[in-house]
Design an enzyme around this catalytic site. Sequence first.
Site, PDB file in Angstrom:
ATOM      1  N   LYS A   1       0.835  -1.212   0.000  1.00  0.00           N
ATOM      2  CA  LYS A   1       0.000   0.000   0.000  1.00  0.00           C
ATOM      3  C   LYS A   1       0.870   1.264   0.000  1.00  0.00           C
ATOM      4  O   LYS A   1       2.023   1.248   0.461  1.00  0.00           O
ATOM      5  CB  LYS A   1      -0.959   0.044   1.207  1.00  0.00           C
ATOM      6  CG  LYS A   1      -0.284   0.151   2.593  1.00  0.00           C
ATOM      7  CD  LYS A   1      -0.101   1.574   3.101  1.00  0.00           C
ATOM      8  CE  LYS A   1       0.434   1.630   4.529  1.00  0.00           C
ATOM      9  NZ  LYS A   1       1.654   2.366   4.725  1.00  0.00           N
TER      10      LYS A   1
ATOM     11  N   ALA B   1       9.935  -2.943   6.271  1.00  0.00           N
ATOM     12  CA  ALA B   1      10.042  -1.737   7.104  1.00  0.00           C
ATOM     13  C   ALA B   1      10.245  -0.506   6.234  1.00  0.00           C
ATOM     14  O   ALA B   1      11.152   0.291   6.437  1.00  0.00           O
ATOM     15  CB  ALA B   1      11.203  -1.886   8.099  1.00  0.00           C
TER      16      ALA B   1
ATOM     17  N   SER C   1       2.087  -6.525   6.905  1.00  0.00           N
ATOM     18  CA  SER C   1       0.637  -6.517   7.136  1.00  0.00           C
ATOM     19  C   SER C   1      -0.097  -7.143   5.957  1.00  0.00           C
ATOM     20  O   SER C   1      -1.092  -7.855   6.143  1.00  0.00           O
ATOM     21  CB  SER C   1       0.122  -5.082   7.308  1.00  0.00           C
ATOM     22  OG  SER C   1       0.790  -4.466   8.377  1.00  0.00           O
TER      23      SER C   1
ATOM     24  N   ASP D   1      -2.286  -1.739   9.994  1.00  0.00           N
ATOM     25  CA  ASP D   1      -2.521  -1.695   8.544  1.00  0.00           C
ATOM     26  C   ASP D   1      -3.238  -2.939   8.021  1.00  0.00           C
ATOM     27  O   ASP D   1      -3.603  -2.999   6.839  1.00  0.00           O
ATOM     28  CB  ASP D   1      -1.181  -1.568   7.798  1.00  0.00           C
ATOM     29  CG  ASP D   1      -0.567  -0.184   7.952  1.00  0.00           C
ATOM     30  OD1 ASP D   1      -1.324   0.785   8.186  1.00  0.00           O
ATOM     31  OD2 ASP D   1       0.670  -0.077   7.851  1.00  0.00           O
TER      32      ASP D   1
HETATM   33  O1  C5P Z   1       0.035  -1.380  14.661  1.00  0.00           O
HETATM   34  P1  C5P Z   1       1.481  -1.409  14.319  1.00  0.00           P
HETATM   35  O2  C5P Z   1       2.191  -2.570  14.959  1.00  0.00           O
HETATM   36  O3  C5P Z   1       1.736  -1.310  12.856  1.00  0.00           O
HETATM   37  O4  C5P Z   1       2.102  -0.089  14.955  1.00  0.00           O
HETATM   38  C1  C5P Z   1       3.483   0.083  15.180  1.00  0.00           C
HETATM   39  C2  C5P Z   1       3.690   1.266  16.088  1.00  0.00           C
HETATM   40  O5  C5P Z   1       3.328   2.477  15.429  1.00  0.00           O
HETATM   41  C3  C5P Z   1       2.823   1.259  17.339  1.00  0.00           C
HETATM   42  O6  C5P Z   1       3.457   0.571  18.381  1.00  0.00           O
HETATM   43  C4  C5P Z   1       2.673   2.748  17.661  1.00  0.00           C
HETATM   44  O7  C5P Z   1       3.823   3.206  18.349  1.00  0.00           O
HETATM   45  C5  C5P Z   1       2.683   3.389  16.278  1.00  0.00           C
HETATM   46  N1  C5P Z   1       1.320   3.670  15.785  1.00  0.00           N
HETATM   47  C6  C5P Z   1       0.594   4.710  16.335  1.00  0.00           C
HETATM   48  N2  C5P Z   1      -0.667   4.977  15.864  1.00  0.00           N
HETATM   49  C7  C5P Z   1      -1.201   4.274  14.848  1.00  0.00           C
HETATM   50  C8  C5P Z   1      -0.463   3.211  14.265  1.00  0.00           C
HETATM   51  C9  C5P Z   1       0.804   2.941  14.755  1.00  0.00           C
HETATM   52  O8  C5P Z   1       1.055   5.385  17.266  1.00  0.00           O
HETATM   53  N3  C5P Z   1      -2.420   4.585  14.400  1.00  0.00           N
END
Ligand code: C5P
Length: 277
Positions: free
Chosen positions: A8, A97, A104, A139
Amino acid sequence: MKLKAFAKLNLSLRVFARRPDGYHDLESVMQSVSLYDVITLEPIDSGIAVACDDPNVPTGKENLVYKAAELFRKSKIENRESKMGVRIHIEKHIPMAAGLAGGSADAAAVLYGLDQMQNAACRIRNEGLLSLGAQIGSDVPFCLTGGTCLVQGRGEIVDKQEPWPRTYFILVCPDIHVSTKWAYDEFDRLHIEAPDGIKNDLEPVVVEKHEEIADIKEKLVKLGCVEAQMSGSGPSVFGVCRHQSDARKILLEIKARYPRSFLIETVDKGIELVGIS
Ligand code: C5P
């Protein structure tokens, strides 16, 4: 079963306040694009086995596909034979990354694929898969939906939009490591307001540390892109191209400096079933 798991781009990303659960509320237009991993699922007697053609990809419990398979097996659906084991193979093409939701997308494809492998009466289907997806990563609900979506909340509120007109992009993935958690933490620490024309609130924060991202954007525009932006928490940058022929020329030029560059286009789904065996 073979599935394509599409990457994405964030066509826009507005980030709001941090919530009590530690995540940020956001509003993002996300778009599936034609860069994809290939996921193969094969039933086995028991357990979860993960393999990948890229030795840099972890194959243990930290891989989101492992989490997806584990969560799916634990989800309770009446009459389902959920104890089936699965072997998951990932053919990796989406840089990791990079702000492209590669991990995701793979996890979403595993959830969808495992559900398709059940008898029709025992499938979880959309709503259930979305809520399992949200437990894996912010995601994943988007990747399960795909196409062009307005994404809100921490990523769990996904509204499918009219498909974006067919657009070609040049995607550049520099060799910079950016952690998503770090980018959001810096967003809170630095309070930089995105200037006019910057559609990604995390971009100024990440550029503050990695100026190269701004250089790549400038280069893409100089080479003929209509605009260029960082995707997600970066470091990937995409340039919007007017025509496929322009895009081909720009790709040749930028690849000389950034080998991990791709010509990609909009697609209308996040997952594609390409074979059942
Ligand atoms: O959900 P995911 O594991 O992809 O998120 C990784 C990190 O990104 C989270 O631990 C958080 O610190 C940050 N994040 C956030 N707000 C979001 C998505 C991600 O703060 N909406």
